[in-house]
Design a protein around this motif. Structure first.
Motif, PDB file in Angstrom:
ATOM      1  N   LYS A  95       0.861  -1.176   0.000  1.00 41.75           N
ATOM      2  CA  LYS A  95       0.000   0.000   0.000  1.00 41.75           C
ATOM      3  C   LYS A  95       0.900   1.229   0.000  1.00 41.75           C
ATOM      4  N   GLN A  96       0.722   2.109  -0.977  1.00 41.10           N
ATOM      5  CA  GLN A  96       1.505   3.330  -1.010  1.00 41.10           C
ATOM      6  C   GLN A  96       1.021   4.267   0.100  1.00 41.10           C
ATOM      7  N   ILE A  97       1.969   4.727   0.900  1.00 38.17           N
ATOM      8  CA  ILE A  97       1.597   5.498   2.095  1.00 38.17           C
ATOM      9  C   ILE A  97       2.316   6.836   2.112  1.00 38.17           C
ATOM     10  N   ALA A  98       1.697   7.819   2.735  1.00 33.75           N
ATOM     11  CA  ALA A  98       2.306   9.137   2.886  1.00 33.75           C
ATOM     12  C   ALA A  98       3.370   9.086   3.978  1.00 33.75           C
ATOM     13  N   LYS A  99       4.437   9.832   3.782  1.00 32.17           N
ATOM     14  CA  LYS A  99       5.517   9.871   4.762  1.00 32.17           C
ATOM     15  C   LYS A  99       5.117  10.715   5.969  1.00 32.17           C
ATOM     16  N   GLY A 100       5.753  10.393   7.093  1.00 29.43           N
ATOM     17  CA  GLY A 100       5.606  11.239   8.272  1.00 29.43           C
ATOM     18  C   GLY A 100       4.383  10.961   9.120  1.00 29.43           C
ATOM     19  N   LYS A 101       3.876   9.723   9.057  1.00 26.99           N
ATOM     20  CA  LYS A 101       2.728   9.377   9.898  1.00 26.99           C
ATOM     21  C   LYS A 101       3.186   8.404  10.975  1.00 26.99           C
ATOM     22  N   PHE A 131       7.405  -2.137   8.057  1.00 33.04           N
ATOM     23  CA  PHE A 131       8.580  -1.495   8.632  1.00 33.04           C
ATOM     24  C   PHE A 131       8.201  -0.153   9.234  1.00 33.04           C
ATOM     25  N   THR A 132       8.847   0.176  10.349  1.00 39.36           N
ATOM     26  CA  THR A 132       8.721   1.508  10.935  1.00 39.36           C
ATOM     27  C   THR A 132      10.114   2.041  11.270  1.00 39.36           C
ATOM     28  N   ALA A 133      10.228   3.363  11.308  1.00 40.99           N
ATOM     29  CA  ALA A 133      11.512   3.986  11.620  1.00 40.99           C
ATOM     30  C   ALA A 133      11.280   5.364  12.222  1.00 40.99           C
ATOM     31  N   SER A 134      12.212   5.812  13.038  1.00 43.61           N
ATOM     32  CA  SER A 134      12.109   7.157  13.605  1.00 43.61           C
ATOM     33  C   SER A 134      12.307   8.218  12.523  1.00 43.61           C
ATOM     34  N   ASP A 135      13.085   7.893  11.497  1.00 49.19           N
ATOM     35  CA  ASP A 135      13.288   8.785  10.360  1.00 49.19           C
ATOM     36  C   ASP A 135      12.237   8.477   9.298  1.00 49.19           C
ATOM     37  N   PRO A 136      11.332   9.417   9.005  1.00 45.51           N
ATOM     38  CA  PRO A 136      10.291   9.141   8.014  1.00 45.51           C
ATOM     39  C   PRO A 136      10.840   8.924   6.610  1.00 45.51           C
ATOM     40  N   ASN A 137      12.107   9.352   6.381  1.00 43.29           N
ATOM     41  CA  ASN A 137      12.743   9.173   5.074  1.00 43.29           C
ATOM     42  C   ASN A 137      13.707   7.987   5.059  1.00 43.29           C
ATOM     43  N   HIS A 138      13.575   7.098   6.019  1.00 40.45           N
ATOM     44  CA  HIS A 138      14.438   5.917   6.104  1.00 40.45           C
ATOM     45  C   HIS A 138      14.323   5.085   4.829  1.00 40.45           C
ATOM     46  N   ASP A 139      15.418   4.479   4.416  1.00 38.56           N
ATOM     47  CA  ASP A 139      15.408   3.546   3.292  1.00 38.56           C
ATOM     48  C   ASP A 139      14.355   2.472   3.531  1.00 38.56           C
ATOM     49  N   THR A 140      13.488   2.239   2.559  1.00 41.63           N
ATOM     50  CA  THR A 140      12.377   1.304   2.757  1.00 41.63           C
ATOM     51  C   THR A 140      12.780  -0.165   2.651  1.00 41.63           C
ATOM     52  N   SER A 141      14.062  -0.445   2.455  1.00 42.50           N
ATOM     53  CA  SER A 141      14.504  -1.843   2.459  1.00 42.50           C
ATOM     54  C   SER A 141      14.716  -2.364   3.880  1.00 42.50           C
ATOM     55  N   SER A 142      14.613  -1.481   4.870  1.00 45.95           N
ATOM     56  CA  SER A 142      14.741  -1.890   6.271  1.00 45.95           C
ATOM     57  C   SER A 142      14.089  -0.805   7.123  1.00 45.95           C
ATOM     58  N   GLY A 143      14.212  -0.960   8.445  1.00 44.76           N
ATOM     59  CA  GLY A 143      13.668   0.032   9.363  1.00 44.76           C
ATOM     60  C   GLY A 143      14.304  -0.130  10.726  1.00 44.76           C
ATOM     61  N   ASP A 144      13.784   0.582  11.709  1.00 40.18           N
ATOM     62  CA  ASP A 144      14.204   0.357  13.093  1.00 40.18           C
ATOM     63  C   ASP A 144      13.517  -0.904  13.647  1.00 40.18           C
ATOM     64  N   TYR A 145      12.254  -1.089  13.220  1.00 39.65           N
ATOM     65  CA  TYR A 145      11.461  -2.231  13.669  1.00 39.65           C
ATOM     66  C   TYR A 145      10.752  -2.855  12.466  1.00 39.65           C
ATOM     67  N   GLU A 146      10.568  -4.154  12.550  1.00 39.21           N
ATOM     68  CA  GLU A 146       9.829  -4.889  11.524  1.00 39.21           C
ATOM     69  C   GLU A 146       8.740  -5.720  12.203  1.00 39.21           C
ATOM     70  N   LEU A 147       7.521  -5.563  11.731  1.00 36.00           N
ATOM     71  CA  LEU A 147       6.396  -6.389  12.176  1.00 36.00           C
ATOM     72  C   LEU A 147       6.027  -7.320  11.041  1.00 36.00           C
ATOM     73  N   MET A 148       6.086  -8.632  11.297  1.00 36.78           N
ATOM     74  CA  MET A 148       5.634  -9.624  10.330  1.00 36.78           C
ATOM     75  C   MET A 148       4.430 -10.360  10.909  1.00 36.78           C
ATOM     76  N   ASN A 221       7.658   6.027  12.650  1.00 36.16           N
ATOM     77  CA  ASN A 221       6.870   6.336  11.463  1.00 36.16           C
ATOM     78  C   ASN A 221       6.636   5.073  10.634  1.00 36.16           C
ATOM     79  N   LEU A 222       5.453   4.953  10.081  1.00 36.82           N
ATOM     80  CA  LEU A 222       5.150   3.864   9.165  1.00 36.82           C
ATOM     81  C   LEU A 222       5.829   4.147   7.833  1.00 36.82           C
TER      82      LEU A 222
END
Length: 249
Positions: A95-101, A131-148, A221-222
């Motif tokens: 799902k394409q999502i807006a940054k910064g949420k 994936f979620t990250a504290s940086d909303p512009n984080h590379d989308t190939s990873s994150g700070d946390y991953e929920l599967m 951020n999501l």
């Protein structure tokens, strides 16, 4: 009369061709390259063969069957051999999502999916990957946390980390695994048996993790909201997703 027949016959032939063609299934897009990509109606699909170098042989193609604002139908066909415990691909719809949420600002992440594998000769999962990250512009190939959220564990494949017990979320009981993938903390909720038709709200899983695992929802951020299959070995096999939809509110 002869002139009239000659005029009518090509027209009739063309009409018949259109009629036959309309009965054949149409595909919006065929994706066979390693990271071949499609997007439309607020969704995206990636033929994400990120681990294919670990295979001794194999291939995978993904097909966008139909799409609209209310959801997408698609399927992926694969065969992979070698590298028994290495993931070869995670072909997904996102799902394409807006940054910064931030997760704490999201009221719901409603989603539904229906899927089926046509073969038992697979070692794979069928799973949501978020994936979620504290940086909303984080590379989308990873994150700070991953929920599967594993709707199916097919063959003797396992998530990252170790089991920390059962968890009841979204009206179901799951086996929760926790571990690290490099610097990213991974939470994997595993269904005890395949769930081929699922409707739920992943926000409820984040709420559980906040209460039970100290997940910092107010600073995360999501950045990725995906569903697909991690393929290890097996096939030929086809995963068909007859419907998928997702919304972030």
């Amino acid at each position: 009369m002869k002139s009239l027949l000659l005029t009518l016959l090509p027209s009739l032939a063309a009409a018949a061709a259109v009629s036959v063609s309309s009965l054949e299934p149409r595909q919006e897009k065929t994706l066979c390259d390693q990271y071949a990509y499609w997007s439309g109606n607020g969704y995206e699909i990636n033929n994400n063969l990120w681990g294919r170098g670990q295979a001794s042989s194999g291939q995978q193609c993904t097909y966008v069957d139909s799409s609209s604002g209310s959801g997408v139908q698609w399927h992926t066909t694969w065969t992979w051999q070698g590298g028994q415990n290495n993931v070869k691909s995670y072909v997904y719809i996102g799902k394409q999502i807006a940054k910064g949420k931030k997760i704490s600002q999201i009221s719901s992440m409603s989603t539904s999916v229906s899927w089926n594998y046509n073969s038992d000769n697979v070692r794979a999962n069928v799973a949501y990957d978020i994936f979620t990250a504290s940086d909303p512009n984080h590379d989308t190939s990873s994150g700070d946390y991953e929920l599967m959220i594993w709707l199916a564990r097919l063959g003797n494949v396992y998530p990252i980390g170790q089991s920390v017990g059962s968890a009841t979320v979204n009206g179901r009981t799951w086996d929760l695994w926790v571990g690290m993938n490099g610097n990213m903390k991974v939470f994997s909720f595993i269904a005890p048996s395949p769930i081929k038709s699922f409707s739920g709200d992943p926000k409820q899983f984040f709420s559980y993790l906040k209460d039970k695992q100290g997940y910092p929802d107010s600073s995360q951020n999501l950045i990725v909201f995906q569903f697909g299959t991690e393929a290890f070995t097996g096939g030929p096999a086809t995963l068909t997703v007859s419907s998928f939809s997702a919304n972030v509110n």
